[in-house]
Design a protein around this motif. Structure first.
Motif, mmCIF file in Angstrom:
data_model
loop_
_atom_site.group_PDB
_atom_site.id
_atom_site.type_symbol
_atom_site.label_atom_id
_atom_site.label_comp_id
_atom_site.label_asym_id
_atom_site.label_seq_id
_atom_site.Cartn_x
_atom_site.Cartn_y
_atom_site.Cartn_z
ATOM 1 N N GLY A 97 0.791 -1.225 0.000
ATOM 2 C CA GLY A 97 0.000 0.000 0.000
ATOM 3 C C GLY A 97 0.819 1.269 0.000
ATOM 4 O O GLY A 97 0.253 2.369 0.070
ATOM 5 N N PHE A 98 2.156 1.142 -0.087
ATOM 6 C CA PHE A 98 2.988 2.349 -0.168
ATOM 7 C C PHE A 98 2.699 3.082 -1.479
ATOM 8 O O PHE A 98 2.722 2.472 -2.555
ATOM 9 C CB PHE A 98 4.467 1.981 -0.086
ATOM 10 C CG PHE A 98 4.899 1.484 1.275
ATOM 11 C CD1 PHE A 98 5.235 2.377 2.278
ATOM 12 C CD2 PHE A 98 4.965 0.116 1.540
ATOM 13 C CE1 PHE A 98 5.632 1.931 3.524
ATOM 14 C CE2 PHE A 98 5.366 -0.340 2.785
ATOM 15 C CZ PHE A 98 5.702 0.569 3.785
ATOM 16 N N GLU A 99 2.435 4.367 -1.390
ATOM 17 C CA GLU A 99 2.027 5.143 -2.565
ATOM 18 C C GLU A 99 3.053 6.196 -2.974
ATOM 19 O O GLU A 99 2.710 7.180 -3.622
ATOM 20 C CB GLU A 99 0.679 5.814 -2.280
ATOM 21 C CG GLU A 99 -0.482 4.849 -2.128
ATOM 22 C CD GLU A 99 -0.831 4.134 -3.427
ATOM 23 O OE1 GLU A 99 -0.453 4.639 -4.505
ATOM 24 O OE2 GLU A 99 -1.468 3.071 -3.357
ATOM 25 N N ALA A 135 9.902 0.940 -1.292
ATOM 26 C CA ALA A 135 8.969 -0.047 -1.815
ATOM 27 C C ALA A 135 9.253 -0.342 -3.279
ATOM 28 O O ALA A 135 9.840 0.484 -4.001
ATOM 29 C CB ALA A 135 7.535 0.446 -1.649
ATOM 30 N N ASP A 136 8.818 -1.527 -3.722
ATOM 31 C CA ASP A 136 8.991 -1.865 -5.142
ATOM 32 C C ASP A 136 7.930 -1.167 -5.980
ATOM 33 O O ASP A 136 7.140 -0.350 -5.476
ATOM 34 C CB ASP A 136 8.977 -3.385 -5.335
ATOM 35 C CG ASP A 136 7.617 -4.023 -5.021
ATOM 36 O OD1 ASP A 136 6.604 -3.302 -4.903
ATOM 37 O OD2 ASP A 136 7.572 -5.264 -4.892
ATOM 38 N N ALA A 137 7.896 -1.484 -7.257
ATOM 39 C CA ALA A 137 6.985 -0.804 -8.173
ATOM 40 C C ALA A 137 5.520 -1.054 -7.840
ATOM 41 O O ALA A 137 4.636 -0.290 -8.251
ATOM 42 C CB ALA A 137 7.277 -1.253 -9.613
ATOM 43 N N ASN A 138 5.255 -2.110 -7.077
ATOM 44 C CA ASN A 138 3.876 -2.426 -6.683
ATOM 45 C C ASN A 138 3.532 -1.896 -5.297
ATOM 46 O O ASN A 138 2.476 -2.232 -4.748
ATOM 47 C CB ASN A 138 3.664 -3.935 -6.715
ATOM 48 C CG ASN A 138 3.794 -4.512 -8.105
ATOM 49 O OD1 ASN A 138 3.234 -3.958 -9.067
ATOM 50 N ND2 ASN A 138 4.530 -5.608 -8.241
ATOM 51 N N GLY A 139 4.411 -1.102 -4.719
ATOM 52 C CA GLY A 139 4.148 -0.534 -3.402
ATOM 53 C C GLY A 139 4.334 -1.512 -2.271
ATOM 54 O O GLY A 139 3.716 -1.355 -1.211
ATOM 55 N N LYS A 140 5.206 -2.507 -2.452
ATOM 56 C CA LYS A 140 5.391 -3.548 -1.441
ATOM 57 C C LYS A 140 6.821 -3.571 -0.915
ATOM 58 O O LYS A 140 7.777 -3.299 -1.639
ATOM 59 C CB LYS A 140 5.060 -4.929 -2.025
ATOM 60 C CG LYS A 140 3.605 -5.095 -2.429
ATOM 61 C CD LYS A 140 3.344 -6.495 -2.974
ATOM 62 C CE LYS A 140 1.876 -6.666 -3.348
ATOM 63 N NZ LYS A 140 1.595 -8.034 -3.872
ATOM 64 N N ILE A 141 6.924 -3.941 0.377
ATOM 65 C CA ILE A 141 8.200 -4.238 1.018
ATOM 66 C C ILE A 141 8.037 -5.564 1.757
ATOM 67 O O ILE A 141 7.109 -5.711 2.564
ATOM 68 C CB ILE A 141 8.625 -3.133 1.998
ATOM 69 C CG1 ILE A 141 8.815 -1.801 1.274
ATOM 70 C CG2 ILE A 141 9.902 -3.533 2.750
ATOM 71 C CD1 ILE A 141 9.049 -0.620 2.207
ATOM 72 N N ILE A 142 8.916 -6.507 1.463
ATOM 73 C CA ILE A 142 8.840 -7.840 2.076
ATOM 74 C C ILE A 142 9.859 -7.923 3.206
ATOM 75 O O ILE A 142 11.046 -7.607 3.019
ATOM 76 C CB ILE A 142 9.133 -8.942 1.036
ATOM 77 C CG1 ILE A 142 8.245 -8.789 -0.200
ATOM 78 C CG2 ILE A 142 8.964 -10.320 1.670
ATOM 79 C CD1 ILE A 142 6.774 -8.896 0.082
ATOM 80 N N LEU A 143 9.407 -8.390 4.387
ATOM 81 C CA LEU A 143 10.292 -8.645 5.520
ATOM 82 C C LEU A 143 10.422 -10.151 5.720
ATOM 83 O O LEU A 143 9.424 -10.848 5.888
ATOM 84 C CB LEU A 143 9.725 -8.018 6.797
ATOM 85 C CG LEU A 143 10.386 -8.448 8.113
ATOM 86 C CD1 LEU A 143 11.857 -8.041 8.160
ATOM 87 C CD2 LEU A 143 9.626 -7.882 9.310
ATOM 88 N N LYS A 144 11.682 -10.628 5.706
ATOM 89 C CA LYS A 144 11.972 -12.034 5.970
ATOM 90 C C LYS A 144 12.731 -12.119 7.290
ATOM 91 O O LYS A 144 13.747 -11.437 7.478
ATOM 92 C CB LYS A 144 12.812 -12.640 4.850
ATOM 93 C CG LYS A 144 12.134 -12.600 3.489
ATOM 94 C CD LYS A 144 13.032 -13.183 2.402
ATOM 95 C CE LYS A 144 12.372 -13.137 1.034
ATOM 96 N NZ LYS A 144 13.254 -13.707 -0.025
#
Length: 583
Positions: A495-497, A550-559
């Motif tokens: 949802g990052f815009e 964030a990536d182009a889709n507004g996402k950040i993944i935490l592992k």
């Protein structure tokens, strides 16, 4: 009080059989002249004199000689008439009285032809002390619904309550039936007194708990995994009811059913297989089972807690009301308690001022609305259309704090209250309670939660309450007993815009260990970065990753995974708290 519904069914079956035999016998061997008054009842027996409290409902069932159902017509009267209201069953001529005021009333039963009469006296005492007393015979689901928030809701409205819960974890009605029949002292008796003090007493029997208070309500429930299977109610529920009633000296106690909730769709509970691992199949099964169960014993009311939870699931919060897929998290417990409140007190819970710590005003409003609609329409789902989009633009302007805990949550923190796949914070908040428009959702589960194993009294720039620092989500990269390894647990932020950059700071702690619990945090967005933190006995250190985009889709993944220095035999790894800040 007699079990009218059950007795009617039995009598009706007997009546039909007898009628069939009688009709065939007389049609073959006798004429109508042979049928004489010897086939009519000549006597009506009533219970002996009774003492009841005011505002009590009680049923008296006449017993007639010679017949199964009375052949004569009868009329009831009350002298004086102003002390009770009553209704009469036209088939059995059972009278259900509602006591209104103190005094002594004589109840008269007379046949309309003047041949049979009987009477009994009822002494009505004003024993109403203004305290509502509820005893649940249940398990962890009655614990969820009654032990956390019900007292607070009542107290906020100036109402006095005493709450009892006869607890055995996972106990179904068969277990309660066995224990009730033998009067086994195998229960943990949890009691909340007038001042809100909770005590726990082990080794208590049902007879002891029933005798402990003059209970206004006693509730029964089926275990969650069998709650949608009506056949599991048929034998044990009447056994439990009859045993409880035999121990209960209060004829005015009302008996109720607690309709529990369907599991979260991501639940891993083995009993979910009874419903093809489908939430709606389970919900509909529960609705149908409890409708039928009402006919097994005299039921005053059904508390539709399960419907309230399902109503709330139609909101922007989705399925986020359990901590482990079946037990309720704190918000879910609040919804269930709101449902109990409105059901028992017969007044709307909307606007109740009780506010649990750390719960947003919008969430309180949503919970009360979900409960209210469930009481109004207990067997149907009500979509909460006013609670679909709380706002937020997806651009962080202030720090956001996340607490990985299924219990307490301080104001201003986002509560991550479940550790399974699919659990989410649908719209994270700032510390002032405003929404961000950003979601956090688990895509690869953690093994579990430990709410007390972390450090207290920490000294970090996260300024954590002990309730935050003591609680952690954990997993293990190597097998742990019968548990398969979880090499990494994953949370997706979406949802990052904007193309802004952020800083993620992590805290992890596991007290009272002597090995290294190195935990590796990896963030994947427009780029990939990692940092490590040893959780072992940590009370002072955090680790931060800057310039996260964030990536182009507004996402950040935490592992989250075990770090290279982790030398624990199972390679346990942890996360207790997280701060996301704009840079």
């Amino acid at each position: 009080m007699k079990n009218l519904t059950t007795s009617k069914l039995i009598k009706l079956a007997h009546f039909c059989l007898c009628a069939f035999l009688v009709i065939n016998f007389y049609s073959c061997s006798r004429t109508s002249d042979d049928y004489t008054t010897s086939n009519l009842e000549t006597e009506a027996l009533l219970e002996g004199d009774l003492t009841l409290a005011t505002s009590c409902q009680y049923t008296i069932v006449p017993e007639f000689n010679n017949v199964i159902f009375p052949s004569r017509s009868y009329t009831w009267s009350a002298e004086p008439s102003n002390l009770v209201d009553f209704t009469v069953d036209p088939l059995t001529f059972a009278i259900t009285i509602q006591t209104l005021a103190e005094g002594t009333v004589t109840l008269n039963l007379n046949s309309d032809d003047g041949q049979v009469s009987s009477s009994t006296q009822v002494v009505i005492d004003d024993e109403n002390d203004g305290i509502l007393k509820i005893l649940a015979i249940g398990n962890s689901f009655s614990e969820d619904a009654l032990e956390s928030h019900f007292w607070g809701l009542a107290n906020a409205q100036g109402k006095q309550v005493i709450i009892g819960n006869m607890y055995i974890g996972g106990a179904n009605l068969d277990t309660h039936a066995t224990n009730a029949s033998s009067d086994s002292n195998s229960y943990s008796y949890r009691k909340i007194d007038l001042d809100g003090t909770r005590t726990v007493t082990s080794g208590v029997s049902i007879s002891e708990a029933v005798a402990d208070e003059n209970w206004d309500y006693i509730s029964f429930q089926q275990a969650s995994y069998e709650s949608g299977l009506f056949e599991t109610f048929i034998n044990p529920l009447p056994i439990v009811y009859n045993a409880v009633r035999s121990h209960n000296s209060n004829p005015c106690t009302k008996y109720i059913l607690h309709k529990t909730w369907a599991y979260a769709q991501n639940s891993t509970h083995s009993g979910f297989a009874n419903y093809n691992n489908d939430q709606m199949t389970m919900f509909n099964g529960i609705i149908d089972a409890y409708i039928l169960a009402e006919n097994l014993i005299p039921v005053e009311m059904v508390v539709p807690a399960g419907t309230a939870i399902q109503n709330a699931r139609t909101s922007f919060l989705g399925d986020g009301f359990t901590s482990d897929g079946y037990h309720l998290n704190d918000f879910g417990k609040y919804i269930a308690s709101c449902t109990w409140y409105e059901t028992l007190f017969g007044e709307s819970v909307i606007g109740n001022s009780y506010s649990p710590d750390g719960m947003l005003p919008l969430y309180i409003e949503l919970a009360q609305q979900a409960a209210h609609e469930a009481v109004l329409t207990p067997n149907e789902i009500t979509e909460l259309t006013d609670y679909q989009d709380p706002g937020g633009n997806g651009i962080l302007t202030q720090p956001v704090f996340i607490n990985f805990s299924t219990s307490d949550n301080p104001d201003g923190w986002n509560a991550y209250t479940g550790f399974l796949e699919g659990v989410a914070i649908p719209n994270m908040i700032y510390t002032n309670g405003q929404f961000t428009g950003i979601e956090a959702a688990t895509t690869s589960r953690f093994r579990g939660v430990n709410n007390t194993s972390g450090a207290g009294s920490t000294t970090t720039d996260l300024n954590m309450d002990d309730s935050v620092s003591k609680s952690n989500f954990y997993s293990h990269a190597l097998a742990w007993g019968s548990n398969d390894p979880i090499e990494e647990s994953i949370i997706e932020f979406s949802g990052f815009e904007s193309n802004d950059t952020y800083e993620f700071c992590f805290f992890a702690s596991r007290n009272s260990v002597s090995d290294n619990r190195d935990t590796k945090y990896t963030l994947v967005g427009a780029n990939e970065q990692s940092a490590n933190l040893d959780a072992a006995n940590n009370a002072t250190n955090t680790v931060c990753i800057s310039n996260v985009q964030a990536d182009a889709n507004g996402k950040i993944i935490l592992k989250v995974a075990a770090g290279d220095s982790n030398n624990n035999g199972n390679q346990f790894y942890y996360i207790n708290a997280l701060r996301i800040s704009p840079q």
